[in-house]
Write a protein that holds these residues in place. Structure first.
Motif, PDB file in Angstrom:
ATOM      1  N   UNK A  82      71.997 -43.428   0.234  1.00 40.86           N
ATOM      2  CA  UNK A  82      72.014 -44.657  -0.547  1.00 40.86           C
ATOM      3  C   UNK A  82      70.740 -44.754  -1.368  1.00 40.86           C
ATOM      4  N   UNK A  83      70.521 -45.879  -1.990  1.00 39.21           N
ATOM      5  CA  UNK A  83      69.302 -46.057  -2.786  1.00 39.21           C
ATOM      6  C   UNK A  83      68.021 -45.851  -1.976  1.00 39.21           C
ATOM      7  N   UNK A  84      68.017 -46.249  -0.705  1.00 38.95           N
ATOM      8  CA  UNK A  84      66.810 -46.062   0.118  1.00 38.95           C
ATOM      9  C   UNK A  84      66.500 -44.577   0.309  1.00 38.95           C
ATOM     10  N   UNK A  85      67.518 -43.780   0.588  1.00 36.90           N
ATOM     11  CA  UNK A  85      67.319 -42.339   0.781  1.00 36.90           C
ATOM     12  C   UNK A  85      66.893 -41.682  -0.533  1.00 36.90           C
ATOM     13  N   UNK A  86      67.492 -42.118  -1.632  1.00 32.90           N
ATOM     14  CA  UNK A  86      67.078 -41.611  -2.940  1.00 32.90           C
ATOM     15  C   UNK A  86      65.604 -41.923  -3.185  1.00 32.90           C
ATOM     16  N   UNK A  87      65.204 -43.147  -2.867  1.00 32.57           N
ATOM     17  CA  UNK A  87      63.807 -43.552  -3.083  1.00 32.57           C
ATOM     18  C   UNK A  87      62.854 -42.785  -2.172  1.00 32.57           C
ATOM     19  N   UNK A  88      63.273 -42.500  -0.943  1.00 31.44           N
ATOM     20  CA  UNK A  88      62.444 -41.695  -0.039  1.00 31.44           C
ATOM     21  C   UNK A  88      62.273 -40.284  -0.600  1.00 31.44           C
ATOM     22  N   UNK A  89      63.369 -39.711  -1.098  1.00 33.11           N
ATOM     23  CA  UNK A  89      63.325 -38.372  -1.688  1.00 33.11           C
ATOM     24  C   UNK A  89      62.376 -38.359  -2.879  1.00 33.11           C
ATOM     25  N   UNK A  90      62.485 -39.393  -3.719  1.00 31.43           N
ATOM     26  CA  UNK A  90      61.632 -39.458  -4.906  1.00 31.43           C
ATOM     27  C   UNK A  90      60.174 -39.708  -4.541  1.00 31.43           C
ATOM     28  N   UNK A  91      59.899 -40.422  -3.476  1.00 28.49           N
ATOM     29  CA  UNK A  91      58.517 -40.613  -3.035  1.00 28.49           C
ATOM     30  C   UNK A  91      57.883 -39.263  -2.724  1.00 28.49           C
ATOM     31  N   UNK A  92      58.599 -38.444  -1.981  1.00 29.91           N
ATOM     32  CA  UNK A  92      58.105 -37.089  -1.670  1.00 29.91           C
ATOM     33  C   UNK A  92      57.935 -36.266  -2.939  1.00 29.91           C
ATOM     34  N   UNK A  93      58.920 -36.350  -3.831  1.00 31.70           N
ATOM     35  CA  UNK A  93      58.863 -35.558  -5.059  1.00 31.70           C
ATOM     36  C   UNK A  93      57.734 -36.035  -5.963  1.00 31.70           C
ATOM     37  N   UNK A  94      57.547 -37.348  -6.066  1.00 30.31           N
ATOM     38  CA  UNK A  94      56.455 -37.867  -6.902  1.00 30.31           C
ATOM     39  C   UNK A  94      55.102 -37.375  -6.405  1.00 30.31           C
ATOM     40  N   UNK A  95      54.907 -37.410  -5.101  1.00 26.26           N
ATOM     41  CA  UNK A  95      53.641 -36.941  -4.531  1.00 26.26           C
ATOM     42  C   UNK A  95      53.456 -35.450  -4.765  1.00 26.26           C
ATOM     43  N   UNK A  96      54.539 -34.681  -4.618  1.00 24.78           N
ATOM     44  CA  UNK A  96      54.467 -33.238  -4.839  1.00 24.78           C
ATOM     45  C   UNK A  96      54.211 -32.925  -6.317  1.00 24.78           C
ATOM     46  N   UNK A  97      54.898 -33.622  -7.217  1.00 22.15           N
ATOM     47  CA  UNK A  97      54.710 -33.394  -8.648  1.00 22.15           C
ATOM     48  C   UNK A  97      53.273 -33.659  -9.076  1.00 22.15           C
ATOM     49  N   UNK A  98      52.652 -34.656  -8.453  1.00 20.61           N
ATOM     50  CA  UNK A  98      51.270 -34.998  -8.806  1.00 20.61           C
ATOM     51  C   UNK A  98      50.301 -33.877  -8.448  1.00 20.61           C
ATOM     52  N   UNK A  99      50.698 -33.004  -7.541  1.00 16.07           N
ATOM     53  CA  UNK A  99      49.804 -31.936  -7.076  1.00 16.07           C
ATOM     54  C   UNK A  99      50.010 -30.606  -7.788  1.00 16.07           C
ATOM     55  N   UNK A 100      51.036 -30.515  -8.631  1.00 16.37           N
ATOM     56  CA  UNK A 100      51.284 -29.270  -9.366  1.00 16.37           C
ATOM     57  C   UNK A 100      50.710 -29.439 -10.773  1.00 16.37           C
ATOM     58  N   UNK A 101      49.891 -28.502 -11.173  1.00 21.29           N
ATOM     59  CA  UNK A 101      49.243 -28.573 -12.475  1.00 21.29           C
ATOM     60  C   UNK A 101      50.258 -28.328 -13.583  1.00 21.29           C
ATOM     61  N   UNK A 102      50.495 -29.362 -14.391  1.00 18.95           N
ATOM     62  CA  UNK A 102      51.401 -29.238 -15.541  1.00 18.95           C
ATOM     63  C   UNK A 102      51.052 -30.312 -16.555  1.00 18.95           C
ATOM     64  N   UNK A 103      51.526 -30.127 -17.758  1.00 15.05           N
ATOM     65  CA  UNK A 103      51.335 -31.102 -18.821  1.00 15.05           C
ATOM     66  C   UNK A 103      51.910 -32.458 -18.391  1.00 15.05           C
ATOM     67  N   UNK A 104      51.191 -33.536 -18.670  1.00 13.64           N
ATOM     68  CA  UNK A 104      51.600 -34.875 -18.231  1.00 13.64           C
ATOM     69  C   UNK A 104      52.950 -35.282 -18.817  1.00 13.64           C
ATOM     70  N   UNK A 105      53.208 -34.964 -20.079  1.00 16.52           N
ATOM     71  CA  UNK A 105      54.493 -35.357 -20.670  1.00 16.52           C
ATOM     72  C   UNK A 105      55.640 -34.554 -20.047  1.00 16.52           C
ATOM     73  N   UNK A 106      55.393 -33.283 -19.734  1.00 15.28           N
ATOM     74  CA  UNK A 106      56.420 -32.488 -19.052  1.00 15.28           C
ATOM     75  C   UNK A 106      56.666 -33.041 -17.650  1.00 15.28           C
ATOM     76  N   UNK A 107      55.595 -33.449 -16.952  1.00 14.54           N
ATOM     77  CA  UNK A 107      55.739 -34.030 -15.609  1.00 14.54           C
ATOM     78  C   UNK A 107      56.635 -35.266 -15.668  1.00 14.54           C
ATOM     79  N   UNK A 108      56.435 -36.128 -16.673  1.00 14.66           N
ATOM     80  CA  UNK A 108      57.267 -37.331 -16.811  1.00 14.66           C
ATOM     81  C   UNK A 108      58.725 -36.968 -17.067  1.00 14.66           C
ATOM     82  N   UNK A 109      58.952 -35.997 -17.960  1.00 17.33           N
ATOM     83  CA  UNK A 109      60.326 -35.565 -18.258  1.00 17.33           C
ATOM     84  C   UNK A 109      60.992 -34.970 -17.017  1.00 17.33           C
ATOM     85  N   UNK A 110      60.258 -34.145 -16.308  1.00 19.94           N
ATOM     86  CA  UNK A 110      60.794 -33.525 -15.101  1.00 19.94           C
ATOM     87  C   UNK A 110      61.086 -34.580 -14.046  1.00 19.94           C
ATOM     88  N   UNK A 111      60.184 -35.526 -13.893  1.00 21.55           N
ATOM     89  CA  UNK A 111      60.388 -36.600 -12.919  1.00 21.55           C
ATOM     90  C   UNK A 111      61.641 -37.409 -13.263  1.00 21.55           C
TER      91      UNK A 111
END
Length: 136
Positions: A82-111
Motif C-alpha cells: 500500500x502507500x505505507x510500503x511504497x513510502x518505506x521503499x522510497x525512504x530507503x531509496x532516497x537515503x541510498x540515492x543521496x549516497x551515490x555520486x551523481x548529477x543533482x538533476x539526474x538524481x531528481x529525475x531518477x528519484x
C-alpha cells in the motif's frame, strides 16, 4: 551517441553501491520494518534489484536474461503493498540515492522515475483513517 541513465549513474559499480545502501537502510531503519519483513532473503533480493536496475537504466539486461520479463506487479502481487510500503521503499531509496555520486538533476529525475515505479507496485487500498461513528 546517446548517454544512458546506466552511464550517467556510473555503471555497474554505482548501481551495486545504490542497491547495497538501499538494503542497508531497509535492514536498519525501524520505520521500514514493514517492507523488511517481506524479504526473507536480502542477498537474493539485492541481486535481483541490481540486475533489474541494470537493464531498467539502459545497461545490460541481466534480469531479463535470467528471469525473463520483469512483470513487476505480477511478481509482487503476493505482497500487500500500500502507500505505507511504497513510502518505506522510497525512504530507503532516497537515503541510498543521496549516497551515490551523481548529477543533482539526474538524481531528481531518477528519484521521480523510481517513485512512479514504486507507486505502480501498490496493490492494496489504504485503510481509511477516518472512522464514522454509528448513530446511537
Amino acid at each position: 551517441m546517446t548517454t544512458t541513465p546506466y552511464q550517467l549513474i556510473g555503471g555497474e559499480a554505482a548501481i551495486r553501491s545504490l542497491v547495497d545502501r538501499f538494503y542497508f537502510y531497509m535492514d536498519m531503519l525501524p520505520q521500514t520494518r514493514g517492507i523488511r519483513d517481506m524479504h526473507a532473503d536480502l542477498a537474493g533480493a539485492k541481486e535481483k534489484l541490481f540486475k533489474f536496475l541494470s537493464g531498467w537504466l539502459g545497461g545490460p539486461n541481466l534480469f531479463i536474461e535470467e528471469y525473463g520479463h520483469p512483470m513487476l506487479r505480477m511478481r509482487h502481487i503476493k505482497f500487500a503493498i500500500g502507500p505505507d510500503e511504497r513510502d518505506q521503499w522510497m525512504l530507503c531509496m532516497d537515503k541510498a540515492l543521496a549516497e551515490v555520486n551523481m548529477d543533482a538533476s539526474f538524481r531528481r529525475e531518477l528519484r521521480n522515475a523510481l517513485q512512479q515505479l514504486a507507486t505502480h507496485m501498490i496493490n492494496q487500498e489504504q485503510e481509511s483513517l477516518v472512522q464514522i461513528d454509528e448513530p446511537h
